[in-house]
Design a protein around this motif. Structure first.
Motif, mmCIF file in Angstrom:
data_model
loop_
_atom_site.group_PDB
_atom_site.id
_atom_site.type_symbol
_atom_site.label_atom_id
_atom_site.label_comp_id
_atom_site.label_asym_id
_atom_site.label_seq_id
_atom_site.Cartn_x
_atom_site.Cartn_y
_atom_site.Cartn_z
ATOM 1 N N LEU A 154 0.813 -1.211 0.000
ATOM 2 C CA LEU A 154 0.000 0.000 0.000
ATOM 3 C C LEU A 154 0.848 1.264 0.000
ATOM 4 N N PHE A 155 2.129 1.142 0.272
ATOM 5 C CA PHE A 155 2.987 2.315 0.431
ATOM 6 C C PHE A 155 4.037 2.334 -0.681
ATOM 7 N N GLY A 156 3.883 3.307 -1.580
ATOM 8 C CA GLY A 156 4.723 3.360 -2.764
ATOM 9 C C GLY A 156 6.172 3.682 -2.499
ATOM 10 N N ASN A 157 6.494 4.264 -1.352
ATOM 11 C CA ASN A 157 7.888 4.610 -1.078
ATOM 12 C C ASN A 157 8.615 3.520 -0.302
ATOM 13 N N LEU A 158 8.027 2.320 -0.237
ATOM 14 C CA LEU A 158 8.699 1.183 0.372
ATOM 15 C C LEU A 158 9.197 0.219 -0.702
ATOM 16 N N GLN A 307 12.872 1.180 -9.620
ATOM 17 C CA GLN A 307 11.943 2.303 -9.573
ATOM 18 C C GLN A 307 10.473 1.899 -9.444
ATOM 19 N N ASN A 308 10.144 0.661 -9.729
ATOM 20 C CA ASN A 308 8.735 0.276 -9.627
ATOM 21 C C ASN A 308 8.583 -1.182 -9.233
ATOM 22 N N LYS A 309 7.373 -1.511 -8.827
ATOM 23 C CA LYS A 309 7.060 -2.848 -8.325
ATOM 24 C C LYS A 309 7.242 -3.912 -9.397
ATOM 25 N N ALA A 310 6.867 -3.599 -10.633
ATOM 26 C CA ALA A 310 6.969 -4.571 -11.716
ATOM 27 C C ALA A 310 8.415 -5.010 -11.940
ATOM 28 N N GLU A 314 9.830 -8.844 -11.477
ATOM 29 C CA GLU A 314 10.559 -9.506 -12.561
ATOM 30 C C GLU A 314 11.934 -9.965 -12.085
ATOM 31 N N TYR A 315 12.585 -9.146 -11.287
ATOM 32 C CA TYR A 315 13.907 -9.476 -10.774
ATOM 33 C C TYR A 315 13.868 -10.720 -9.898
#
Length: 324
Positions: A154-158, A307-310, A314-315
């Motif tokens: 829920l927290f984009g900066n984590l 930089q992003n969740k995707a 993938e990593y």
């Protein structure tokens, strides 16, 4: 403008606008805090807090924006101090964790023991709370790590890194009819009142999803955040318990039967969350690796640059995440 003034408004905002409680936590005087806040507001030409008489009532719109930046300034100051200490005394400092009862009680003790043996001069602080509270603490920079199964996304900066996968077990008294079945099914489990986690805790959403997919309506009669409490009420005959498998102790819970339910529910993943842009001391990398050996310093550093969740998903797709 003084750094102390920024700390005061930040702390007051995080103590429900209670200046007295803030003063106690900072070991200073209430009048001193009030005076410094007023001086800051006079210098800025805007009020950070609205007032009713002598009491602060809410944060003003200008105050909201100021507090966001004040938090960033205070975090950067803390980072500067950490960098300096990393060079002057790399094995001395502190690390703070926010996590749930299940992690604190059943998973972390051995990790913390190893860590404290290796770093006797590092103080470790553990905070327990709901997954949302845990995530907020990490997102706000109040703790170094958040460890949980729910809510971190829920927290984009984590930055969230998978630590291990786990599933559930059914726990019942030894004479319970479910203990006599050769094959455990959701249909059979749904016949009995259930005792399990509060929604939003310890993978509860996966449990609800499984019943919904089979169009079953479980009768949940008691919920708790603590697996030990759940098992206590199973012993009292309140219902069938559904807990994280790791929360069953072969010795302490020998009076209960543990029934594997991994074929009934989708596995959950416990993750460790780190605030984007955080500076990690050397011993912090070691703590992460002790908790999740596949999260080496090199892996953690790479994740912190994503930089992003995707990209993260993938990593980690090629990683073998351990299962407990």
């Amino acid at each position: 403008m003084k750094l102390q003034q920024l700390r005061y408004i930040w702390e007051v905002a995080h103590h429900d606008l209670n200046v007295s409680a803030t003063a106690q936590s900072l070991y200073t005087s209430q009048p001193g805090i009030s005076k410094q806040i007023r001086l800051l507001e006079d210098e800025l030409g805007v009020e950070v807090f609205s007032r009713s008489g002598k009491h602060l009532t809410n944060i003003t719109p200008a105050g909201e924006d100021i507090l966001k930046l004040a938090g960033e300034v205070l975090r950067q100051v803390a980072t500067i101090k950490s960098i300096a200490q990393e060079h002057s005394d790399p094995n001395k400092g502190s690390v703070s964790i926010a996590t749930t009862h299940t992690q604190a009680r059943y998973v972390l003790p051995s990790v913390i023991k190893q860590f404290m043996d290796k770093y006797p001069d590092v103080s470790l602080h553990m905070n327990q709370g709901t997954p949302v509270q845990i995530s907020e603490m990490a997102a706000d920079g109040e703790v170094d790590f958040a460890i949980a199964t729910e809510a971190l996304e829920l927290f984009g900066n984590l930055i969230m890194m998978p630590c291990y996968r786990w599933n559930r077990s059914i726990v019942v008294p030894k004479d319970h009819p479910l203990a006599q079945l050769s094959t455990l099914t959701l249909e059979e489990v749904a016949k009995y009142p259930l005792v399990t986690y509060v929604f939003g805790f310890t993978g509860r959403s996966k449990l609800d999803d499984a019943f919904n997919r089979q169009e079953l309506t479980p009768r949940v009669v008691f919920t708790a955040t603590d697996a030990d409490v759940i098992k206590t009420y199973v012993r009292l005959g309140l219902g069938v318990g559904i807990v994280a498998t790791m929360a069953y102790d072969n010795q302490l819970d020998a009076d209960l039967v543990k029934l594997d339910a991994s074929h009934l529910f989708e596995a959950s993943t416990t993750r460790i969350g780190i605030r984007r842009g955080a500076f990690l001391r050397g011993y912090m990398y070691d703590f992460v690796e002790l908790f999740a050996p596949h999260l080496t310093p090199e892996v953690v550093d790479r994740c912190l640059k994503q930089q992003n969740k995707a990209e993260l998903e993938e990593y980690f797709a090629s990683f073998e995440i351990p299962t407990y």
